[in-house]
Design an enzyme around this catalytic site. Structure first.
Site, PDB file in Angstrom:
ATOM      1  N   ASP A   1       9.906  -5.057  11.706  1.00 21.15           N
ATOM      2  CA  ASP A   1      10.245  -4.088  12.746  1.00 21.15           C
ATOM      3  C   ASP A   1       9.277  -4.192  13.907  1.00 21.15           C
ATOM      4  O   ASP A   1       9.031  -3.234  14.605  1.00 21.15           O
ATOM      5  CB  ASP A   1      10.250  -2.667  12.155  1.00 21.15           C
TER       6      ASP A   1
HETATM    7  N1  LIG Z   1      16.542  -3.798   6.942  1.00 20.37           N
HETATM    8  C1  LIG Z   1      15.574  -4.644   7.156  1.00 20.37           C
HETATM    9  N2  LIG Z   1      14.380  -4.342   6.771  1.00 20.37           N
HETATM   10  C2  LIG Z   1      13.342  -5.153   7.007  1.00 20.37           C
HETATM   11  C3  LIG Z   1      13.492  -6.357   7.637  1.00 20.37           C
HETATM   12  N3  LIG Z   1      12.278  -7.002   7.768  1.00 20.37           N
HETATM   13  C4  LIG Z   1      11.397  -6.183   7.214  1.00 20.37           C
HETATM   14  N4  LIG Z   1      12.005  -5.040   6.709  1.00 20.37           N
HETATM   15  C5  LIG Z   1      11.375  -3.934   6.114  1.00 20.37           C
HETATM   16  O1  LIG Z   1      10.714  -3.131   7.063  1.00 20.37           O
HETATM   17  C6  LIG Z   1       9.701  -2.405   6.472  1.00 20.37           C
HETATM   18  C7  LIG Z   1       8.486  -2.408   7.301  1.00 20.37           C
HETATM   19  O2  LIG Z   1       7.675  -1.569   6.770  1.00 20.37           O
HETATM   20  P1  LIG Z   1       6.266  -1.329   7.353  1.00 20.37           P
HETATM   21  O3  LIG Z   1       6.220  -1.471   8.814  1.00 20.37           O
HETATM   22  O4  LIG Z   1       5.239  -2.017   6.559  1.00 20.37           O
HETATM   23  O5  LIG Z   1       6.093   0.218   7.030  1.00 20.37           O
HETATM   24  P2  LIG Z   1       6.683   1.547   7.703  1.00 20.37           P
HETATM   25  O6  LIG Z   1       7.622   2.078   6.758  1.00 20.37           O
HETATM   26  O7  LIG Z   1       7.388   1.074   8.977  1.00 20.37           O
HETATM   27  O8  LIG Z   1       5.469   2.292   8.021  1.00 20.37           O
HETATM   28  P3  LIG Z   1       4.537   2.301   9.265  1.00 20.37           P
HETATM   29  O9  LIG Z   1       4.803   1.032   9.972  1.00 20.37           O
HETATM   30  O10 LIG Z   1       3.198   2.402   8.757  1.00 20.37           O
HETATM   31  O11 LIG Z   1       4.999   3.483  10.004  1.00 20.37           O
HETATM   32  C8  LIG Z   1       9.543  -3.034   5.083  1.00 20.37           C
HETATM   33  O12 LIG Z   1      10.070  -2.136   4.077  1.00 20.37           O
HETATM   34  C9  LIG Z   1      10.377  -4.318   5.120  1.00 20.37           C
HETATM   35  O13 LIG Z   1      10.949  -4.581   3.879  1.00 20.37           O
HETATM   36  C10 LIG Z   1      14.763  -6.706   8.032  1.00 20.37           C
HETATM   37  O14 LIG Z   1      14.987  -7.723   8.614  1.00 20.37           O
HETATM   38  N5  LIG Z   1      15.766  -5.843   7.789  1.00 20.37           N
END
Ligand SMILES: Nc1nc2c(ncn2[C@@H]2O[C@H](COP(=O)(O)OP(=O)(O)OP(=O)(O)O)[C@@H](O)[C@H]2O)c(=O)[nH]1
Length: 599
Positions: free
Chosen positions: A515
């Site tokens: 993200d």
């Molecule tokens: N749906 C989806 N999820 C993704 C993708 N790439 C990463 N993720 C998820 O995005 C999440 C990112 O989480 P983090 O940024 O670590 O944590 P957060 O929940 O955003 O928390 P903070 O960033 O600390 O606010 C993880 O659960 C990944 O599995 C993707 O392409 N699609």
């Protein structure tokens, strides 16, 4: 390089050989003709020589007859005897004169008949008694007066004039006559060729036999008759007329009488020619002659030469005529041959020129088959026709092959173009795949890195200010967990669209993973500009998302680093933007932070 055209060469060759054959045949013919004429001339001149010899023998024979007649004349012996007895006494002068007168008359008469130059009577001791010398129309006659000192009584008589005392005078010598015979003791007749007064002559010496009154009947030699017949101009004219030639008499090497005085003007005066003998050709002045030489022997040695010249004029005229005829034949032949040679040369060179034109046409690609070539192939049954036919067939085959090759080329070009297009599309896709994010379609990390480098170098060059933002969605994981990964994807795509909408065309937004996004603002005035854009993004992402029938809310944390304040290169800028982003997270999320050095 030979620049003459084939046709010219054929024509010149024909003319050359025509002229060559003509010249050679003219030479051969003129040689053969002149040789034949020379043989004929040799035969003729042998006959002429025989005629001259016959004439000489006849003259000798006639002179002998005349000598005998005079020597055997009645009373001649008695007259001589009488004179020998009384001449010295000085008595009976009148009787003696009458006797002499009679003797001279006889001599004169005979001399005129025999065409002699000299007739002399000698007594038995070889002493001159009387004489007659003929010179044209005048005659010198005379006798010896036997006084103690020898003197001659001489008269020069015109034609028909009588000898009398009155027309006589006395002289002491007579030219051309010897007063004493060199060989008086000989008793037989003698005739031979001699040189007399610088010219050729026949000289005869005949004994006078007689019976002398009072001495019995026994015959006794009483004197001599000596006759000289000149072979001078009259002889030359006569035999020239007989033989229809020009007869010339040389005494030694000097011309003595001639029908061609120019003979003497030869560089060697005719002498060299005279010595050669036999039969040959000779040029005198501008005229050519055949010459035959007859040696004349006298007293056992060659004393004169008779040269017989016959003109070559007739021969040369005939040869000239023959050559003229040959020349005419040659010219007529050339007139006939030249059109034929022209036709022949054309029939060879024209098709060759045509073929060469067609070949050039083929070579330059102007055309394949010429209408004339097809005509040539169809109409001529000779080798040229075959050649044209073969070339015609070959050119047709080549034409077909070229057509096929052109078609293949065209289809090849089509497929190559098609493949190139496909390849280009594939390449474009590959490039896009390599530089863009598959989910959102935004530039990926690699592409944004490139743009960051370009923007940095431009900012350095232009001394402008630029901004780099790191954006991370807050609490995204729970979205995935609650609504599923697919909804999470949809949210990521919508978030990307919203960020993109907040930017200018010259700005770049990239998804660098999960993200996380990076925004590049290549030119800003102040950091406030960057903060404004960040705020706009943050506010946009705060708006609710309607995805798969669900309403979702999310926020974002944004960190900003400014060039050149927060870093002069890409590493420093990235690191500081990341730090600022974490500062925003740490401050409670949903916030924008510009990088500040830790106090
Ligand atoms: N749906 C989806 N999820 C993704 C993708 N790439 C990463 N993720 C998820 O995005 C999440 C990112 O989480 P983090 O940024 O670590 O944590 P957060 O929940 O955003 O928390 P903070 O960033 O600390 O606010 C993880 O659960 C990944 O599995 C993707 O392409 N699609």
């Amino acid at each position: 390089m030979n620049t003459l055209r084939l046709r010219t060469r054929l024509l010149l060759g024909t003319i050359f050989f025509g002229v060559l054959i003509t010249v050679v045949s003219m030479l051969v013919v003129s040689w053969a003709v002149s040789r034949q004429y020379m043989e004929q001339a040799s035969e003729h001149s042998a006959k002429d020589a025989a005629i001259i010899n016959d004439n000489l023998n006849e003259r000798k024979s006639n002179q002998l007859i005349a000598s005998r007649q005079l020597a055997s004349q009645k009373n001649l012996g008695s007259t001589l005897w009488y004179l020998s007895q009384y001449a010295h006494s000085g008595e009976n002068r009148e009787t003696l004169f009458v006797t002499y007168q009679q003797l001279v008359k006889d001599t004169y008469k005979m001399g005129r008949v025999a065409k002699l130059s000299d007739i002399a009577i000698y007594d038995f001791e070889g002493k001159l008694v009387s004489f007659a010398q003929f010179d044209g129309h005048r005659t010198r006659v005379g006798f010896v007066e036997r006084t103690p000192k020898v003197v001659f009584s001489v008269a020069v008589l015109a034609d028909g004039e009588e000898l009398t005392r009155n027309n006589m005078r006395t002289i002491s010598t007579v030219a051309g006559l010897s007063a004493q015979l060199s060989d008086p003791m000989l008793s037989y007749e003698k005739i031979d060729y001699v040189i007399n007064a610088g010219g050729l002559a026949i000289r005869s010496q005949m004994p006078i036999m007689g019976e002398v009154f009072g001495l019995g009947a026994q015959a006794k030699q009483l004197g001599w008759v000596v006759m000289v017949q000149p072979l001078g101009q009259a002889f030359v004219d006569h035999v020239s007329h007989l033989t229809d030639t020009r007869v010339n008499v040389f005494v030694g090497n000097m011309l003595s009488s001639a029908n061609l005085p120019a003979y003497q003007t030869l560089s060697d005066g005719g002498a060299g020619k005279v010595d050669e003998g036999g039969f040959n050709e000779i040029v005198i002045g501008r005229n050519s002659f055949y010459q035959r030489l007859l040696p004349v022997m006298g007293e056992g040695r060659r004393i004169a030469t008779i040269a017989v010249l016959s003109s070559q004029e007739a021969v040369l005229k005939n040869t000239r005529q023959m050559l003229e005829i040959l020349g005419l034949i040659a010219i007529s032949s050339l007139v006939v041959i030249l059109p034929f040679a022209w036709y022949l040369a054309n029939s060879i060179s024209r098709p060759l020129t045509l073929l060469s034109r067609v070949f050039r046409g083929v070579a330059s690609g102007r055309g394949m088959v010429n209408r004339e070539l097809a005509e040539l192939a169809g109409h001529r049954g000779d080798e040229m026709g075959e050649l044209a036919e073969s070339f015609f067939a070959m050119s047709q085959a080549v034409k077909q092959k070229i057509q096929q090759i052109n078609e293949i080329n065209a289809s090849l070009e089509d497929s190559v173009a098609q493949r190139t297009r496909e390849l280009q599309i594939a390449n474009d896709e590959l490039t896009k795949l390599a530089t863009h994010d598959a989910l959102t379609g935004l530039p990926n990390r690699q592409l944004v890195n490139d743009r960051l480098l370009q923007a940095l170098s431009a900012a350095r060059r232009e001394k402008t200010t630029m901004a780099l933002m790191f954006i991370d969605l807050d609490e995204f994981k729970p979205v995935n967990d609650k609504y599923g990964h697919a909804v999470g994807d949809l949210l990521l795509k919508e978030a990307a669209r919203r960020i993109h909408e907040c930017l200018r065309k010259s700005d770049t937004v990239a998804r660098i993973g999960g993200d996380e996004f990076i925004v590049l603002l290549p030119v800003i005035e102040t950091e406030l500009d960057a903060c404004g854009v960040a705020e706009k993004i943050r506010a946009s992402l705060n708006l609710p998302f309607y995805l798969s029938g669900e309403q979702l809310s999310i926020s974002s944390s944004i960190g900003i680093a400014i060039y050149p304040e927060h870093g002069l290169d890409e590493h420093a800028l990235c690191q500081h933007a990341d730090i600022a982003m974490y500062q925003a997270k740490n401050s409670g999320r949903n916030a924008v932070r510009i990088f500040r050095e830790a106090a």
